[in-house]
Design a protein around this motif. Structure first.
Motif, PDB file in Angstrom:
ATOM      1  N   PHE A   1      31.118 131.920 -37.538  1.00  0.00           N
ATOM      2  CA  PHE A   1      32.050 132.900 -36.999  1.00  0.00           C
ATOM      3  C   PHE A   1      31.785 134.278 -37.593  1.00  0.00           C
ATOM      4  CE2 PHE A   1      36.194 134.889 -36.345  1.00  0.00           C
ATOM      5  CZ  PHE A   1      36.448 134.515 -35.036  1.00  0.00           C
ATOM      6  N   ILE A   2      31.602 134.297 -38.913  1.00  0.00           N
ATOM      7  CA  ILE A   2      31.334 135.567 -39.596  1.00  0.00           C
ATOM      8  C   ILE A   2      30.041 136.187 -39.064  1.00  0.00           C
ATOM      9  CG2 ILE A   2      30.715 136.586 -41.822  1.00  0.00           C
ATOM     10  CD1 ILE A   2      32.609 134.435 -43.079  1.00  0.00           C
ATOM     11  N   ILE A   3      29.014 135.353 -38.920  1.00  0.00           N
ATOM     12  CA  ILE A   3      27.732 135.891 -38.447  1.00  0.00           C
ATOM     13  C   ILE A   3      27.872 136.423 -37.023  1.00  0.00           C
ATOM     14  CG2 ILE A   3      25.319 135.342 -37.914  1.00  0.00           C
ATOM     15  CD1 ILE A   3      25.419 133.266 -40.122  1.00  0.00           C
ATOM     16  N   ALA A   4      28.578 135.670 -36.186  1.00  0.00           N
ATOM     17  CA  ALA A   4      28.709 136.080 -34.785  1.00  0.00           C
ATOM     18  C   ALA A   4      29.477 137.395 -34.659  1.00  0.00           C
ATOM     19  CB  ALA A   4      29.400 134.980 -33.984  1.00  0.00           C
ATOM     20  N   LYS A   5      30.293 137.681 -35.664  1.00  0.00           N
ATOM     21  CA  LYS A   5      31.092 138.909 -35.615  1.00  0.00           C
ATOM     22  C   LYS A   5      30.351 140.102 -36.249  1.00  0.00           C
ATOM     23  CE  LYS A   5      34.655 137.687 -33.399  1.00  0.00           C
ATOM     24  NZ  LYS A   5      33.700 137.318 -32.351  1.00  0.00           N
ATOM     25  N   MET A   6      29.196 139.824 -36.842  1.00  0.00           N
ATOM     26  CA  MET A   6      28.429 140.913 -37.465  1.00  0.00           C
ATOM     27  C   MET A   6      27.852 141.823 -36.386  1.00  0.00           C
ATOM     28  SD  MET A   6      26.075 139.197 -40.354  1.00  0.00           S
ATOM     29  CE  MET A   6      26.698 138.663 -41.924  1.00  0.00           C
TER      30      MET A   6
ATOM     31  N   TYR B   1      21.807 122.865 -39.321  1.00  0.00           N
ATOM     32  CA  TYR B   1      21.901 122.243 -38.004  1.00  0.00           C
ATOM     33  C   TYR B   1      23.320 122.313 -37.458  1.00  0.00           C
ATOM     34  CZ  TYR B   1      17.386 120.386 -39.317  1.00  0.00           C
ATOM     35  OH  TYR B   1      16.098 120.270 -39.718  1.00  0.00           O
ATOM     36  N   MET B   2      24.285 122.546 -38.331  1.00  0.00           N
ATOM     37  CA  MET B   2      25.657 122.722 -37.883  1.00  0.00           C
ATOM     38  C   MET B   2      25.912 124.195 -37.578  1.00  0.00           C
ATOM     39  SD  MET B   2      28.450 121.002 -37.327  1.00  0.00           S
ATOM     40  CE  MET B   2      28.995 119.617 -38.307  1.00  0.00           C
ATOM     41  N   ILE B   3      25.406 125.074 -38.419  1.00  0.00           N
ATOM     42  CA  ILE B   3      25.673 126.507 -38.235  1.00  0.00           C
ATOM     43  C   ILE B   3      25.056 127.014 -36.928  1.00  0.00           C
ATOM     44  CG2 ILE B   3      25.269 128.822 -39.162  1.00  0.00           C
ATOM     45  CD1 ILE B   3      25.344 127.661 -41.940  1.00  0.00           C
ATOM     46  N   LEU B   4      23.794 126.658 -36.687  1.00  0.00           N
ATOM     47  CA  LEU B   4      23.069 127.269 -35.574  1.00  0.00           C
ATOM     48  C   LEU B   4      23.706 127.023 -34.206  1.00  0.00           C
ATOM     49  CD1 LEU B   4      19.403 126.903 -36.798  1.00  0.00           C
ATOM     50  CD2 LEU B   4      20.828 128.943 -36.745  1.00  0.00           C
TER      51      LEU B   4
ATOM     52  N   MET C   1      12.054 142.866 -35.401  1.00  0.00           N
ATOM     53  CA  MET C   1      12.098 141.408 -35.466  1.00  0.00           C
ATOM     54  C   MET C   1      10.972 140.810 -34.628  1.00  0.00           C
ATOM     55  SD  MET C   1      13.773 139.148 -36.967  1.00  0.00           S
ATOM     56  CE  MET C   1      13.484 137.399 -36.882  1.00  0.00           C
ATOM     57  N   LYS C   2      10.884 141.292 -33.358  1.00  0.00           N
ATOM     58  CA  LYS C   2       9.866 140.779 -32.462  1.00  0.00           C
ATOM     59  C   LYS C   2       8.478 141.015 -33.030  1.00  0.00           C
ATOM     60  CE  LYS C   2      11.041 140.267 -27.646  1.00  0.00           C
ATOM     61  NZ  LYS C   2      11.518 141.017 -26.494  1.00  0.00           N
ATOM     62  N   LYS C   3       8.323 142.231 -33.612  1.00  0.00           N
ATOM     63  CA  LYS C   3       7.022 142.593 -34.161  1.00  0.00           C
ATOM     64  C   LYS C   3       6.615 141.616 -35.268  1.00  0.00           C
ATOM     65  CE  LYS C   3       6.002 147.445 -33.431  1.00  0.00           C
ATOM     66  NZ  LYS C   3       6.336 148.785 -33.919  1.00  0.00           N
ATOM     67  N   ILE C   4       7.599 141.305 -36.083  1.00  0.00           N
ATOM     68  CA  ILE C   4       7.290 140.404 -37.203  1.00  0.00           C
ATOM     69  C   ILE C   4       6.810 139.058 -36.668  1.00  0.00           C
ATOM     70  CG2 ILE C   4       8.249 139.203 -39.207  1.00  0.00           C
ATOM     71  CD1 ILE C   4      10.224 141.485 -39.498  1.00  0.00           C
ATOM     72  N   ILE C   5       7.525 138.565 -35.653  1.00  0.00           N
ATOM     73  CA  ILE C   5       7.161 137.259 -35.096  1.00  0.00           C
ATOM     74  C   ILE C   5       5.766 137.311 -34.489  1.00  0.00           C
ATOM     75  CG2 ILE C   5       7.729 135.580 -33.293  1.00  0.00           C
ATOM     76  CD1 ILE C   5      10.657 136.212 -33.821  1.00  0.00           C
TER      77      ILE C   5
ATOM     78  N   SER D   1      18.944 138.908 -39.133  1.00  0.00           N
ATOM     79  CA  SER D   1      18.549 138.667 -40.521  1.00  0.00           C
ATOM     80  C   SER D   1      19.445 137.621 -41.164  1.00  0.00           C
ATOM     81  CB  SER D   1      18.549 139.966 -41.330  1.00  0.00           C
ATOM     82  OG  SER D   1      19.357 140.922 -40.745  1.00  0.00           O
ATOM     83  N   ALA D   2      20.727 137.581 -40.751  1.00  0.00           N
ATOM     84  CA  ALA D   2      21.617 136.563 -41.321  1.00  0.00           C
ATOM     85  C   ALA D   2      21.130 135.160 -40.936  1.00  0.00           C
ATOM     86  CB  ALA D   2      23.039 136.784 -40.830  1.00  0.00           C
ATOM     87  N   ILE D   3      20.753 135.004 -39.662  1.00  0.00           N
ATOM     88  CA  ILE D   3      20.252 133.699 -39.207  1.00  0.00           C
ATOM     89  C   ILE D   3      18.938 133.374 -39.908  1.00  0.00           C
ATOM     90  CG2 ILE D   3      19.270 132.518 -37.194  1.00  0.00           C
ATOM     91  CD1 ILE D   3      22.303 132.482 -37.280  1.00  0.00           C
ATOM     92  N   LEU D   4      18.121 134.411 -40.085  1.00  0.00           N
ATOM     93  CA  LEU D   4      16.848 134.207 -40.781  1.00  0.00           C
ATOM     94  C   LEU D   4      17.100 133.673 -42.194  1.00  0.00           C
ATOM     95  CD1 LEU D   4      13.763 134.833 -40.296  1.00  0.00           C
ATOM     96  CD2 LEU D   4      14.125 136.765 -41.816  1.00  0.00           C
ATOM     97  N   LEU D   5      18.127 134.221 -42.856  1.00  0.00           N
ATOM     98  CA  LEU D   5      18.434 133.777 -44.221  1.00  0.00           C
ATOM     99  C   LEU D   5      18.854 132.309 -44.230  1.00  0.00           C
ATOM    100  CD1 LEU D   5      20.310 136.796 -45.824  1.00  0.00           C
ATOM    101  CD2 LEU D   5      18.069 135.873 -46.419  1.00  0.00           C
ATOM    102  N   ILE D   6      19.567 131.909 -43.178  1.00  0.00           N
ATOM    103  CA  ILE D   6      19.990 130.505 -43.115  1.00  0.00           C
ATOM    104  C   ILE D   6      18.793 129.590 -42.868  1.00  0.00           C
ATOM    105  CG2 ILE D   6      21.267 128.886 -41.649  1.00  0.00           C
ATOM    106  CD1 ILE D   6      23.417 131.089 -41.546  1.00  0.00           C
ATOM    107  N   MET D   7      17.844 130.092 -42.084  1.00  0.00           N
ATOM    108  CA  MET D   7      16.659 129.290 -41.781  1.00  0.00           C
ATOM    109  C   MET D   7      15.655 129.288 -42.939  1.00  0.00           C
ATOM    110  SD  MET D   7      16.951 128.294 -38.572  1.00  0.00           S
ATOM    111  CE  MET D   7      15.278 128.076 -37.992  1.00  0.00           C
ATOM    112  N   LEU D   8      15.742 130.291 -43.782  1.00  0.00           N
ATOM    113  CA  LEU D   8      14.719 130.501 -44.806  1.00  0.00           C
ATOM    114  C   LEU D   8      14.409 129.256 -45.643  1.00  0.00           C
ATOM    115  CD1 LEU D   8      13.004 132.951 -45.542  1.00  0.00           C
ATOM    116  CD2 LEU D   8      14.584 133.412 -47.403  1.00  0.00           C
ATOM    117  N   PRO D   9      15.449 128.560 -46.170  1.00  0.00           N
ATOM    118  CA  PRO D   9      15.126 127.376 -46.990  1.00  0.00           C
ATOM    119  C   PRO D   9      14.342 126.328 -46.208  1.00  0.00           C
ATOM    120  CG  PRO D   9      17.446 127.920 -47.151  1.00  0.00           C
ATOM    121  CD  PRO D   9      16.875 128.798 -46.086  1.00  0.00           C
TER     122      PRO D   9
END
Lengths: 290, 352
Positions: free
Chosen positions: A84-89, A164-167, B1-5, A96-104
């Motif tokens: 919810f927080i991310i969707a409201k950003m 897998y729950m957040i996305l 973002m696209k560029k990075i990908i 970048s927020a989603i990227l951070l979640i995917m990073l690990p």
């Protein structure tokens, strides 16, 4: 009018064929083999004896379901506000927020679970850190025993499956038409009301696919229970692995298949129940991923 | 973002092309698949063999005889060289999985000490070339374990309630039941079902004291002092000791398991000659020395034994005395009904 025969090499057929072949080779045939092995003995004759093992391991089944359910609920409680927080950003920061979640997830699953071992151990990072503070405050500290418990297994499941729950929840939340919320506001709804009457019902498909995507791998895991449970707690996945690998001295594909079959049925039934909840709400694109 | 990908994708594509091309530059005469225990070779030996003989080696590892066996009989992969333990070799011979070796291709076999030839698992020594040997020992950390508790050098230490939560146990039923059977005074190869039931009860009693059932994880856990007591193989104790000198060991007085791991060629091998070349290479003195130094297990190779540092060959745990060895017991292949019993007892232990 003459019946026109559809050409075999139509564009539709050509695009569908690879998927069809894939599904048959890697989904249907394996399921068929599982069913075949589950109802035969080592010589290939029909038997129901393998199913008696289900009764023998009933408790383990329940334990697996219980731990997976606990993990799923925790994941949901953590993931919904997060999504919810991310969707409201602002849109440019969501990526970048989603990227951070995917990073690990760029790191191998096994290595991440190994890392938790070092964090939770008696001489691990948490215990050392708290021990240092306790020493500084001159308090007696005996250390938490966290590793090799069911709690550690649940933690491992939550940590590994949380994305897998957040996305999916995030995806449905971003797809909600903002004009609906604006309209509700115009008509005098409070924030709580907007959430209850609009956002929550429209996010149900995401929640459901999130639950499925967490519960299914959690209920069948065997490596998390091995690494974080110290090999002391066998989940149903461990027993199935044991029968297929023969690691305890006796290979038995038939019993392994019977247990797998029950696990599959369990998963299909739980998915059916989940989809039932989903029936009324109109699906918002990108919801169900199963 | 696209560029990075886009950039990342380009990188992946270029990189994969580069690896494919690099792979093409090198054409090998043959390829062999070697299946060995984890942490059981000096890895640089493999690339040296590839260079010297122009044979590509696909090297994979396992951590249990049983899982290796399952993989082989499932036919899901073609292996050429495997390095199983004694009882597994006799099982594989009886099931016609191993090829008779052509010893004219393995002249370095002459370096193997006579003591390790023609052992019970391969009485005429037609199928196997000994690679390592050793016994199981009991490891303890003398910073935490008091001297009087280890004075008797008994298996009972693994059942000592004083150290509850700091004891590790083998995560493999053959070794775990072996210890429990010995503790009760039975043979590790007992075929008496009552003995197995008693041993299972013994393991059940031990479970609340056990911190974890592990195999290779033992290295981390003993070195970081996460656990104080564990049974394991003598050669691995040496590796652990080199990193934590508080970890000592003894050969249990009730009698330990003596094992010999030998190199074998599978009957299904399509490159038997290349596989034998590999075995011969592993028996070259300098290679055997490097392997022995890397893994710490005792070597049956006479040349390597002489070349190794006296501090290693003089070590009473890695190279135990004849008297100690007389008390040990070698695993034999158990009949299938006992194996099934073992499996059931083991799963019951884990789900309880």
């Amino acid at each position: 009018m003459m019946k026109t025969k559809k050409p075999f090499f139509s564009a539709k057929n050509l695009t569908v064929t690879p998927y069809a072949v894939w599904m048959v080779l890697f989904v249907l045939i394996p399921i068929g083999l599982v069913v075949y092995f589950a109802f035969t003995d080592a010589n290939g004759t029909f038997t129901l004896e393998n199913l008696s093992y289900i009764k023998r391991y009933a408790e383990t089944f329940w334990l697996s379901v219980e731990l997976a359910l606990i993990s799923t609920v925790i994941c949901l409680l953590l993931a919904y506000p997060m999504a919810f927080i991310i969707a409201k950003m602002p849109t440019e920061r969501q990526g970048s927020a989603i990227l951070l979640i995917m990073l690990p997830m760029w790191m191998n699953f096994l290595i991440r679970t190994y890392a938790w071992m070092t964090i939770l151990e008696n001489n691990g990072i948490i215990n050392r850190f708290v021990g240092m503070i306790a020493q500084w405050l001159q308090i007696e500290f005996e250390g938490f025993s966290m590793i090799n418990t069911n709690g550690a297994i649940v933690l491992g499941m939550v940590y590994n499956y949380l994305p897998y729950m957040i996305l999916p929840i995030y995806t449905v939340l971003t797809k909600i038409d903002n004009s609906l919320i604006e309209a509700a506001r115009d008509l005098g709804s409070s924030s709580v009301h907007v959430f209850r009457r609009i956002i929550a019902p429209l996010s149900v498909p995401g929640v459901i696919s999130g639950i499925t995507m967490v519960f299914v791998p959690a209920v069948s895991t065997f490596i998390i229970s091995y690494l974080l449970g110290g090999g002391k707690t066998y989940l149903i996945g461990n027993i199935i692995e044991n029968y297929f690998l023969g690691s305890s001295g006796a290979i038995n594909y038939n019993v392994g298949a019977a247990l797998s079959l029950l696990l599959m049925i369990l998963i299909v039934v739980s998915m059916g129940i989940m989809n039932h909840f989903d029936k009324d709400s109109e699906s918002v694109g990108g919801g169900m991923i199963v | 973002m696209k560029k990075i990908i886009t950039f990342a994708l380009c990188f992946v594509i270029v990189f994969s092309f580069a690896t494919v091309l690099a792979g093409c530059g090198n054409s090998y005469d043959a390829t062999i698949n070697v299946y060995n225990w984890g942490e059981y070779i000096d890895l640089s030996v493999i690339s040296e063999f590839e260079k010297e003989h122009n044979i590509k080696v696909n090297y994979t590892t396992y951590d249990q005889n049983e899982s290796m066996y399952t993989k082989i009989i499932s036919g899901s992969a073609d292996y050429d060289v495997v390095i199983p333990s004694d009882y597994m070799i006799s099982k594989m011979i009886s099931e016609d999985l191993l090829a008779e070796l052509d010893f004219s291709n393995i002249p370095n076999y002459s370096y193997i000490d006579e003591q390790y030839k023609n052992l019970a698992f391969d009485p005429e020594n037609k199928y196997s070339v000994p690679y390592t040997w050793g016994t199981t020992v009991i490891l303890y950390n003398d910073k935490y374990v008091s001297a009087e508790d280890v004075a008797e050098q008994s298996i009972d230490l693994l059942w000592n309630e004083k150290y509850a939560g700091y004891i590790l146990m083998f995560d493999n039923p053959r070794d775990s039941f072996g210890l429990a059977l010995k503790k009760l005074g039975y043979s590790m190869n007992s075929t008496d079902k009552n003995h197995w039931a008693a041993a299972a009860a013994e393991l059940q009693k031990q479970k609340p004291l056990v911190s974890a059932y592990v195999m290779d994880l033992i290295f981390d856990k003993m070195i970081s002092e996460e656990a104080y007591i564990a049974p394991y193989y003598a050669g691995d104790w040496l590796t652990i000791y080199e990193q934590n000198e508080n970890v000592k060991c003894y050969i249990p007085s009730e009698g330990a398991n003596l094992f010999v791991d030998s190199m074998c060629v599978l009957k299904s091998s399509k490159n038997k000659q290349a596989a034998e070349k590999f075995i011969n290479f592993m028996c070259e003195t300098d290679i055997a020395v490097r392997n022995a130094e890397a893994i710490g297990y005792a070597t049956p190779h006479t040349g390597a034994f002489e070349a190794l540092d006296a501090s290693v060959t003089g070590n009473e745990f890695v190279y135990p005395s004849k008297e100690k060895l007389a008390e040990t017991e070698v695993f034999v292949n158990l009949p299938q009904d006992i194996l099934t019993l073992q499996s059931n007892h083991w799963i019951d232990l884990k789900i309880d």
